[in-house]
Design a protein around this motif. Structure first.
Motif, PDB file in Angstrom:
ATOM      1  N   UNK A 218      -1.308  -9.955  -4.646  1.00 40.53           N
ATOM      2  CA  UNK A 218      -0.062 -10.606  -3.705  1.00 40.53           C
ATOM      3  C   UNK A 218      -0.578  -9.220  -2.073  1.00 40.53           C
ATOM      4  N   UNK A 219      -0.983  -9.282  -1.271  1.00 35.92           N
ATOM      5  CA  UNK A 219      -1.079  -8.467  -0.065  1.00 35.92           C
ATOM      6  C   UNK A 219      -2.750  -7.800  -0.563  1.00 35.92           C
ATOM      7  N   UNK A 220      -3.467  -8.080  -2.174  1.00 37.28           N
ATOM      8  CA  UNK A 220      -3.924  -7.388  -1.977  1.00 37.28           C
ATOM      9  C   UNK A 220      -5.262  -6.486  -1.062  1.00 37.28           C
ATOM     10  N   UNK A 221      -6.308  -8.178  -0.637  1.00 35.64           N
ATOM     11  CA  UNK A 221      -6.996  -8.461  -0.262  1.00 35.64           C
ATOM     12  C   UNK A 221      -7.664 -10.016   0.176  1.00 35.64           C
ATOM     13  N   UNK A 222      -8.140  -9.936   0.403  1.00 38.23           N
ATOM     14  CA  UNK A 222      -8.401 -10.781   1.334  1.00 38.23           C
ATOM     15  C   UNK A 222     -10.293 -11.727   1.309  1.00 38.23           C
ATOM     16  N   UNK A 225     -13.163 -10.058   1.761  1.00 38.44           N
ATOM     17  CA  UNK A 225     -13.321  -8.336   0.712  1.00 38.44           C
ATOM     18  C   UNK A 225     -13.727  -7.802  -0.346  1.00 38.44           C
ATOM     19  N   UNK A 247     -12.586  -4.834  -5.135  1.00 36.51           N
ATOM     20  CA  UNK A 247     -12.637  -4.175  -3.337  1.00 36.51           C
ATOM     21  C   UNK A 247     -12.624  -2.939  -2.864  1.00 36.51           C
TER      22      UNK A 247
ATOM     23  N   UNK B  56      -5.755  -9.119   8.368  1.00 36.08           N
ATOM     24  CA  UNK B  56      -6.937  -8.774   8.096  1.00 36.08           C
ATOM     25  C   UNK B  56      -8.074  -9.630   8.949  1.00 36.08           C
ATOM     26  N   UNK B  70      -5.861  -2.505   4.823  1.00 37.82           N
ATOM     27  CA  UNK B  70      -5.263  -2.433   3.619  1.00 37.82           C
ATOM     28  C   UNK B  70      -3.490  -3.142   3.829  1.00 37.82           C
ATOM     29  N   UNK B  85       4.044  -9.763   4.928  1.00 39.96           N
ATOM     30  CA  UNK B  85       3.390  -8.639   5.523  1.00 39.96           C
ATOM     31  C   UNK B  85       2.886  -7.890   6.638  1.00 39.96           C
TER      32      UNK B  85
END
Lengths: 637, 196
Positions: A218-222, A225, A247, B56, B70, B85
């Protein structure tokens, strides 16, 4: 003028002026794929049965008055399919308009954003802007915690049923259901119970939108990335193919990399969520050597010289038999082979093992059966709870064998006599036996007596540890040389080496990636404190790294390149997904250079490729297998 | 020859009587146009929540890859931004940035814009990687989230100049603490005009 179809004859179909030939029974969707015509789908999935609920794949078929779902229509001889007509385009646009009516469009905060089918198809086929004046969409709960691993955003769901069907068809657990009717339909667990399955991690992967997501990711990366590397799951010996998504030198997730012969695109949660241990930053970062009183960081070359000096001293004073070699099954084939070379050829010691417990009577007969071949057997006999214990993904394969392939799967307790199986196996010609490695002798005996009763039978043994099978094939064990040649003078097994070290007859110990679990073993601790010279290559801080006389920083599975062999004998590549945080050579090079420092040069570059050719020379079945093929150990004797 | 000399002197004499085009930078600052693309600003809503949701998209749109974000999940009791978020880290490498403004264009919440600040020089490279603290807009009721509700009013973190403030030049005496004096913006439009 209907052509008479011979069974097995290929059908000629035309898709947008492209002609392809496909097997009878194929879906229009498959034919389109073969012709290279992309058809968007939501509900259809290669591993699931068609339901045709999303209506995204509708195509025009000549002779049919309405558009037909490509994912559920079977082809017929001479079918004319058109996917690029105005009618199809209109329909796709309209369909997307309906899907987006109640979609929250929170893409910027959605974990799926960037790899979402709804985004992609809207971009490609969608209307671009809304025509509706409805301002309040239907709202459902967001981020519902279905378990500690999976979150469900009910608003984002487009009701494709993939998750429901996955639970029905692939695992058989039926934990997710559709509730309510019409616009209020939502996906939820039955009676809001927590998900119990061991295969939940596949849900976010089959979900075409961001409704089901990983709690851990969850919300770690896109997605943009992430750097994706194809590798092998390190958790067990089953050899599931994975992508390591990283990442900034940290693994963000493991994703499945479909290999129909092994994992069939499913991963278990044990493996999928096992990566945080590879992200640990408390690591051995420098070569170190014991100098005078304490241990100090030294140059790599000096560490090598000191390690070689210590080994030579012990060998000179006490003979080659005073040196023991141990590794964990997490080493690659190349590393295991070089450790074996170092022990037998360079130092001359037979004491070498890849595990602590003894493993007598190894033979390739225990590994004759392949994972994909299970589906072709008339019946499969599973001894005890071997798959649940050691290779969870195999249970999915067994479920598929039983339900989709309609084969008999017999689960029998340990110690079942072959005679009592003959009745349930009535009418079967071929049978496969699946057992844990501890029951290998029993499984082989059972298979032999079934073969004696006229059945064609072979065994699949499940070994413990990522590359335990490779270590056994390549002779990283005391009693067999590479290729299961019996050793002239068998050495001691792992635990005996530790006991001998504690008793003082083994004076030097070389540890390659020792298993952190061993540290709970009192014998390990006793051995490490008694031994005169302890040479350790490990990534992790712990007992071994603290006690080492000479310490080399090792690499984790995600940081090295090489091959590993899965329990069925498939030689698959692991690739460097992360760069280690230190600039020192990989484990393989340390082993090769250590041999050189001891006076026996390796002869080839200590890199995965050249060392694999050495392996292929020593173990002929490994020749040409490193592209993911099974080593062929020949017909049963 | 004499005539040419006189002609040159006339130009010199004329320059002596006109107003100089130079200013006493950095004590004096030039007025920048309202849409000037200088250093970035991360904005807040009126209630103090950050507009940035850590999606992002700015980093994705950035042609030189100078933005690092981040994200993390909001604590519902103490949210940093509205919704689930927020950006726990937001960094822009100002040395690499080409000030194209694509980040502002990509931003779905209009959280980032390019501001009037143009004096982007420093003695240390590290200091030219702007962090969230540098970029975030001040807010009158701002209190660092680490302090519980009801505690004393923590002094605002060092903030970039609020846009539009101080449209007249200030001498050295009126200079704000830190390296950067306020930069005037032409008062007519300000930055308030939202993109259409």
């Amino acid at each position: 003028m209907a052509a008479v179809e011979a069974p097995g004859e290929l059908l000629r179909v035309t898709i947008d002026d492209r002609q392809v030939e496909v097997a009878p029974g194929s879906l229009v969707w498959d034919a389109c794929e073969k012709a290279g015509v992309y058809v968007p789908v939501y509900c259809a999935h290669k591993k699931l049965e068609p339901v045709a609920v999303c209506r995204m794949c509708l195509v025009e078929i000549e002779g049919m008055p309405k558009l037909q779902p490509a994912c559920a229509t079977r082809v017929s001889q001479g079918m004319q399919i058109r996917t690029a007509t105005d009618q199809v385009r209109d329909f796709r646009r309209g369909n997307l308009e309906f899907l987006l009516l109640n979609h929250p469009l929170d893409c910027p905060v959605c974990d799926r954003g960037g790899e979402c089918d709804l985004q992609d198809f809207t971009q490609r086929y969608g209307p671009g802007r809304t025509r509706s004046a409805i301002t309040d969409k239907v709202h459902f709960d967001k981020a519902v915690r279905l378990s500690d691993r999976i979150l469900l955003d009910q608003e984002r769901c487009i009701l494709c049923w993939r998750c429901v069907r996955y639970y029905e068809e692939v695992t058989g657990e039926r934990e997710i259901v559709l509730q309510e009717r019409g616009v209020h339909t939502l996906v939820d667990t039955f009676e809001h119970r927590e998900l119990q399955s061991e295969f939940q991690g596949n849900l976010p992967e089959i979900c075409p939108v961001g409704a089901l997501t990983h709690a851990q990711y969850r919300f770690r990366a896109r997605p943009w990335d992430l750097r994706r590397t194809a590798s092998v799951c390190p958790k067990c010996s089953y050899g599931c193919n994975i992508f390591i998504d990283a990442r900034e030198e940290q693994i963000a997730r493991f994703a499945s990399n479909d290999n129909p012969d092994v994992d069939d695109s499913w991963l278990c949660d044990r493996g999928r969520y096992s990566f945080p241990e590879l992200n640990r930053t408390e690591r051995v970062l420098n070569p170190e050597a014991r100098l005078g009183g304490g241990r100090q960081p030294v140059a790599h070359s000096e560490a090598l010289a000191r390690a070689a000096g210590a080994l030579l001293r012990v060998r000179g004073d006490h003979g080659a038999g005073a040196v023991g070699f141990l590794c964990s099954p997490q080493v690659t084939n190349e590393e295991g082979f070089l450790l074996q070379w170092l022990a037998r050829q360079v130092v001359g010691s037979p004491h070498l093992d890849h595990r602590l417990e003894p493993l007598p009577e190894l033979s390739p007969e225990q590994f004759r059966l392949g994972i994909a071949e299970l589906e072709e057997r008339d019946a499969v006999v599973v001894l005890g709870d071997a798959p649940e214990r050691s290779a969870p993904v195999l249970t999915l394969r067994l479920f598929k064998t039983e339900t989709k392939r309609r084969r008999r799967v017999l689960r029998v307790p340990l110690g079942t006599p072959a005679a009592s199986l003959l009745e349930p196996l009535q009418g079967c010609r071929s049978v496969g036996v699946v057992a844990h490695q501890e029951q290998r002798s029993e499984a082989v005996a059972l298979s032999r007596s079934l073969a004696g009763a006229g059945l064609s039978s072979s065994v699949l043994t499940l070994v413990e540890g990522m590359n335990a099978r490779g270590c056994q094939d390549l002779g990283v064990s005391p009693a067999v040389l590479p290729g299961y040649q019996p050793a002239a003078e068998p050495g001691m097994h792992g635990r005996a080496i530790l006991e001998a070290a504690a008793a003082g007859s083994i004076k030097a110990l070389v540890l390659l990636s020792p298993d952190p679990e061993w540290e709970r073993d009192p014998a390990f601790e006793a051995a490490l404190s008694e031994v005169e010279a302890l040479i350790v290559v490990t990534p992790w801080l712990g007992l071994a790294s603290r006690q080492a006389t000479v310490l080399f920083p090792g690499r984790t599975v995600a940081e090295k390149a090489g091959t590993v062999t899965s329990t069925e004998g498939r030689v698959q590549r692991v690739r460097t997904a992360l760069q280690p945080r230190f600039p020192f050579p990989p484990d393989l090079r340390v082993l090769g250079e250590l041999g050189g420092a001891l006076g026996t040069p390796l002869g080839v570059q200590p890199l995965a490729g050249p060392v694999f050719s050495l392996i292929a020379e020593a173990v002929p079945p490994y020749r040409g297998t490193q592209g993911g093929l099974r080593a062929d150990w020949g017909a049963p004797a | 020859m004499f005539r040419e000399l006189l002609g040159g002197l006339r130009t010199t004499m004329r320059a002596m009587t006109t107003k100089p085009v130079t200013i006493q930078y950095p004590e004096e600052q030039r007025t920048v146009p309202p849409r000037h693309r200088g250093r970035h600003i991360l904005h807040r809503y009126d209630n103090g929540l950050e507009k940035c949701i850590g999606c992002e998209l700015c980093a994705g749109a950035c042609p030189v890859g100078c933005i690092y974000v981040q994200a993390a999940e909001n604590d519902p009791q103490h949210p940093v931004s509205p919704g689930e978020r927020y950006a726990v880290r937001y960094e822009i490498n100002l040395m690499r940035c080409i000030y194209c403004g694509y980040c502002a264009e990509a931003c779905p919440t209009e959280a980032i814009t390019l501001g009037p600040r143009l004096d982007l020089s420093d003695y240390k490279r590290e200091r030219l990687v702007a962090t969230k603290d540098d970029l975030l807009e001040a807010w009158p009721g701002f209190r660092p989230l680490s302090q519980g509700a009801g505690e004393g009013t923590g002094s605002p973190a060092p903030q970039p100049t609020p846009l539009g403030a101080g449209s007249e030049h200030r001498g050295p005496a009126g200079r704000a603490p830190g390296l950067n004096p306020p930069i005037p913006v032409r008062p007519d439009e300000g930055r308030g005009t939202p993109p259409v």
